[in-house]
Design a protein around this motif. Structure first.
Motif, PDB file in Angstrom:
ATOM      1  N   ASP A  21      -4.083  20.897  -1.871  1.00  0.00           N
ATOM      2  CA  ASP A  21      -4.457  20.221  -0.637  1.00  0.00           C
ATOM      3  C   ASP A  21      -5.349  19.016  -0.934  1.00  0.00           C
ATOM      4  O   ASP A  21      -5.743  18.276  -0.046  1.00  0.00           O
ATOM      5  N   ASP A  22      -5.660  18.815  -2.250  1.00  0.00           N
ATOM      6  CA  ASP A  22      -6.650  17.841  -2.681  1.00  0.00           C
ATOM      7  C   ASP A  22      -6.535  16.531  -1.898  1.00  0.00           C
ATOM      8  O   ASP A  22      -5.587  15.777  -2.062  1.00  0.00           O
ATOM      9  N   ARG A  23      -7.515  16.291  -1.046  1.00  0.00           N
ATOM     10  CA  ARG A  23      -7.596  15.063  -0.247  1.00  0.00           C
ATOM     11  C   ARG A  23      -6.348  14.837   0.609  1.00  0.00           C
ATOM     12  O   ARG A  23      -6.078  13.723   1.029  1.00  0.00           O
ATOM     13  N   ASN A 226      -8.505  -2.222  -3.980  1.00  0.00           N
ATOM     14  CA  ASN A 226      -7.369  -1.983  -3.091  1.00  0.00           C
ATOM     15  C   ASN A 226      -6.183  -1.402  -3.883  1.00  0.00           C
ATOM     16  O   ASN A 226      -5.592  -0.394  -3.503  1.00  0.00           O
ATOM     17  N   LYS A 227      -5.884  -2.020  -5.030  1.00  0.00           N
ATOM     18  CA  LYS A 227      -4.729  -1.568  -5.831  1.00  0.00           C
ATOM     19  C   LYS A 227      -4.978  -0.211  -6.484  1.00  0.00           C
ATOM     20  O   LYS A 227      -4.025   0.451  -6.918  1.00  0.00           O
ATOM     21  N   ASN A 228      -6.260   0.190  -6.556  1.00  0.00           N
ATOM     22  CA  ASN A 228      -6.550   1.487  -7.197  1.00  0.00           C
ATOM     23  C   ASN A 228      -5.821   2.634  -6.510  1.00  0.00           C
ATOM     24  O   ASN A 228      -5.476   3.635  -7.146  1.00  0.00           O
ATOM     25  N   VAL A 229      -5.549   2.475  -5.215  1.00  0.00           N
ATOM     26  CA  VAL A 229      -4.863   3.565  -4.511  1.00  0.00           C
ATOM     27  C   VAL A 229      -3.465   3.795  -5.105  1.00  0.00           C
ATOM     28  O   VAL A 229      -2.971   4.930  -5.141  1.00  0.00           O
ATOM     29  N   LEU A 230      -2.845   2.731  -5.626  1.00  0.00           N
ATOM     30  CA  LEU A 230      -1.518   2.903  -6.253  1.00  0.00           C
ATOM     31  C   LEU A 230      -1.657   3.662  -7.578  1.00  0.00           C
ATOM     32  O   LEU A 230      -0.810   4.504  -7.910  1.00  0.00           O
ATOM     33  N   HIS A 231      -2.736   3.374  -8.332  1.00  0.00           N
ATOM     34  CA  HIS A 231      -2.976   4.146  -9.565  1.00  0.00           C
ATOM     35  C   HIS A 231      -3.186   5.623  -9.236  1.00  0.00           C
ATOM     36  O   HIS A 231      -2.715   6.507  -9.953  1.00  0.00           O
ATOM     37  N   VAL A 232      -3.927   5.889  -8.139  1.00  0.00           N
ATOM     38  CA  VAL A 232      -4.177   7.281  -7.733  1.00  0.00           C
ATOM     39  C   VAL A 232      -2.845   7.979  -7.424  1.00  0.00           C
ATOM     40  O   VAL A 232      -2.586   9.099  -7.893  1.00  0.00           O
ATOM     41  N   ILE A 233      -1.975   7.302  -6.674  1.00  0.00           N
ATOM     42  CA  ILE A 233      -0.689   7.924  -6.299  1.00  0.00           C
ATOM     43  C   ILE A 233       0.185   8.114  -7.550  1.00  0.00           C
ATOM     44  O   ILE A 233       0.819   9.169  -7.726  1.00  0.00           O
ATOM     45  N   ASN A 234       0.181   7.118  -8.440  1.00  0.00           N
ATOM     46  CA  ASN A 234       0.964   7.262  -9.688  1.00  0.00           C
ATOM     47  C   ASN A 234       0.512   8.485 -10.476  1.00  0.00           C
ATOM     48  O   ASN A 234       1.328   9.293 -10.930  1.00  0.00           O
ATOM     49  N   GLU A 236      -1.571  11.150  -9.489  1.00  0.00           N
ATOM     50  CA  GLU A 236      -1.633  12.464  -8.823  1.00  0.00           C
ATOM     51  C   GLU A 236      -0.261  12.963  -8.376  1.00  0.00           C
ATOM     52  O   GLU A 236      -0.044  14.164  -8.275  1.00  0.00           O
ATOM     53  N   LEU A 237       0.644  12.034  -8.070  1.00  0.00           N
ATOM     54  CA  LEU A 237       1.940  12.456  -7.510  1.00  0.00           C
ATOM     55  C   LEU A 237       3.105  12.020  -8.396  1.00  0.00           C
ATOM     56  O   LEU A 237       4.256  11.987  -7.941  1.00  0.00           O
ATOM     57  N   ASP A 238       2.790  11.665  -9.646  1.00  0.00           N
ATOM     58  CA  ASP A 238       3.822  11.293 -10.611  1.00  0.00           C
ATOM     59  C   ASP A 238       4.750  10.206 -10.034  1.00  0.00           C
ATOM     60  O   ASP A 238       5.984  10.339 -10.075  1.00  0.00           O
ATOM     61  N   ALA A 239       4.138   9.158  -9.527  1.00  0.00           N
ATOM     62  CA  ALA A 239       4.900   8.045  -8.944  1.00  0.00           C
ATOM     63  C   ALA A 239       4.982   6.891  -9.949  1.00  0.00           C
ATOM     64  O   ALA A 239       4.302   6.903 -10.984  1.00  0.00           O
ATOM     65  N   THR A 270      12.278  -0.313  -5.579  1.00  0.00           N
ATOM     66  CA  THR A 270      12.297   1.088  -5.169  1.00  0.00           C
ATOM     67  C   THR A 270      11.223   1.811  -5.960  1.00  0.00           C
ATOM     68  O   THR A 270      11.105   1.628  -7.177  1.00  0.00           O
ATOM     69  N   VAL A 271      10.408   2.589  -5.258  1.00  0.00           N
ATOM     70  CA  VAL A 271       9.334   3.350  -5.907  1.00  0.00           C
ATOM     71  C   VAL A 271       9.690   4.836  -5.808  1.00  0.00           C
ATOM     72  O   VAL A 271      10.077   5.316  -4.736  1.00  0.00           O
ATOM     73  N   ASN A 272       9.590   5.529  -6.923  1.00  0.00           N
ATOM     74  CA  ASN A 272       9.870   6.970  -6.931  1.00  0.00           C
ATOM     75  C   ASN A 272       8.554   7.743  -6.960  1.00  0.00           C
ATOM     76  O   ASN A 272       7.691   7.468  -7.800  1.00  0.00           O
ATOM     77  N   VAL A 273       8.427   8.699  -6.033  1.00  0.00           N
ATOM     78  CA  VAL A 273       7.257   9.584  -6.039  1.00  0.00           C
ATOM     79  C   VAL A 273       7.801  10.953  -6.420  1.00  0.00           C
ATOM     80  O   VAL A 273       8.271  11.722  -5.574  1.00  0.00           O
ATOM     81  N   ARG A 274       7.768  11.227  -7.738  1.00  0.00           N
ATOM     82  CA  ARG A 274       8.538  12.375  -8.243  1.00  0.00           C
ATOM     83  C   ARG A 274       8.033  13.709  -7.711  1.00  0.00           C
ATOM     84  O   ARG A 274       8.821  14.588  -7.383  1.00  0.00           O
ATOM     85  N   SER A 275       6.703  13.884  -7.572  1.00  0.00           N
ATOM     86  CA  SER A 275       6.179  15.166  -7.069  1.00  0.00           C
ATOM     87  C   SER A 275       6.686  15.480  -5.668  1.00  0.00           C
ATOM     88  O   SER A 275       6.709  16.643  -5.259  1.00  0.00           O
TER      89      SER A 275
END
Ligand code: SAH
Ligand code: AVI
Length: 331
Positions: A21-23, A226-234, A236-239, A270-275
């Motif tokens: 549930d992290d964040r 601002n761009k750090n949020v993309l690093h977080v998603i990459n 944490e969610l294997d994007a 196209t961006v893949n969010v594998r998780s």
């Protein structure tokens, strides 16, 4: 789920963020990237790197809110705590730099008992809590690691005969849309009894060039934040966001009186969010909204307080009229 850690006699840190549930990142990314227009809430900026970048923003020449609010706290904290405050509950406490000024004033008044920081960023709360008990004799710290939109019921009950301040500083209230803002103020009011006060920091509507410069700094720290949020998603969610394929965009929306902050795709992709087993298409020039930062007039603040059953007791503005702190009580 709660993980309770005894750091020592005077520091307790409790985490209410479970691993999955992290964040609520997965749910927010799934909802936000499949919405139109695309968005992702700003609380996901603040991993360790994001918190560091925010601290750098606070020191930028263009970013006046931190200096303006700090100057009010330096000059007028004794006045703020004069109602007898002995406890500070702080939402989105970050490095707790401003809390120190309030805790010092409570100590001078002979009332200091407890500090309760609430933040999603565990490292900063832990570090701040340990440093504070070293510096303030007799202070105890009860840190709540959680989402202040979901976990306010985890705030411990009042200590006997100890009026509390429930604070939301830095203009963080402006990062929420009007409905969520009022909901948050109602949540803050629910932590209070009649002797307590809310302390709310709001950035004020002002010259557009000054506002826009604060979110488009010459050194490029805000774009990195601002761009750090993309690093977080990459991470944490294997994007597989190509972070270099997005531009930082921040402008004042005159109608809503807020800074609108986005990431703009420089090419179709196209961006893949594998998780999440999710593929998302971006057109060239398409925006992902990452944050709003509302600026306030007294009318806007009074209306929001009224919607939460709060009334203003005291308004404190810095010498240059840039930022306001509001002390309010329950009606
Ligand atoms: N109050 C500090 C820090 C402001 S930065 C100051 O005035 O300088 C915003 C802080 O709020 C960050 O530390 C971030 O981790 C925290 N935060 C943002 N959204 C949150 C949420 N929904 N729940 C808990 N903490 C949150
Ligand atoms: C935390 N919050 C009040 C900041 C603001 O000004 O809205 C976050 C921020 N975003 C870009 N710069 C600073």
């Amino acid at each position: 789920m709660s993980v309770s850690t005894a750091e020592g006699d005077r520091v307790t840190i409790e985490s209410w963020l479970s691993e999955w549930d992290d964040r609520s990142l997965a749910r927010d990314v799934l909802n936000g990237l499949t919405a139109s227009p695309k968005d992702v809430p700003p609380k996901h900026f603040y991993d360790t790197r994001g918190s560091e970048l925010f601290e750098q923003i606070c020191a930028l020449p263009e970013y006046y809110p931190t200096r303006a609010e700090t100057s009010i706290l330096i000059n007028r904290s004794d006045e703020i705590v004069a109602f007898g405050a002995g406890e500070l509950v702080e939402l989105g406490s970050g490095a707790a730099t401003k809390a120190r000024l309030l805790l010092s004033a409570m100590e001078r008044a002979g009332n200091l008992r407890r500090y309760i920081p609430i933040d999603v960023s565990e490292q900063v709360v832990r570090a701040a809590g340990n440093a504070l008990v070293d510096d303030f004799a007799g202070l105890s710290v009860h840190g709540v690691i959680g989402d202040f939109e979901r976990h306010l019921e985890r705030v411990p009950r009042h200590l006997p005969d100890t009026p509390r301040i429930v604070a939301l500083l830095g203009g963080t209230i402006g990062n929420f849309k009007p409905d969520a803002r009022r909901e948050l103020l109602r949540g803050m009011a629910s932590l209070m009894n009649s002797q307590d006060r809310v302390l709310l920091g709001t950035d004020l509507v002002k010259d557009v060039a000054v506002l826009e410069a604060a979110y488009n700094d010459a050194a490029g720290v805000t774009p990195e934040f601002n761009k750090n949020v993309l690093h977080v998603i990459n991470r944490e969610l294997d994007a597989d966001f190509d972070v270099s394929a997005f531009d930082h965009v921040a402008f004042f929306d005159h109608e809503n009186e807020w800074i609108d902050i986005r990431l703009r795709a420089l090419r179709a992709m196209t961006v893949n969010v594998r998780s999440l087993d999710l593929s998302v298409h971006f057109d060239e020039g398409e925006d992902l909204r990452t944050e709003i930062s509302a600026k306030f007039t007294p009318a806007r603040v009074n209306d929001d307080f009224a919607a939460a059953g709060l009334v203003v007791d005291h308004k404190l503005v810095d010498d240059e009229g840039r930022f306001a702190l509001w002390l309010a009580r329950t009606r």
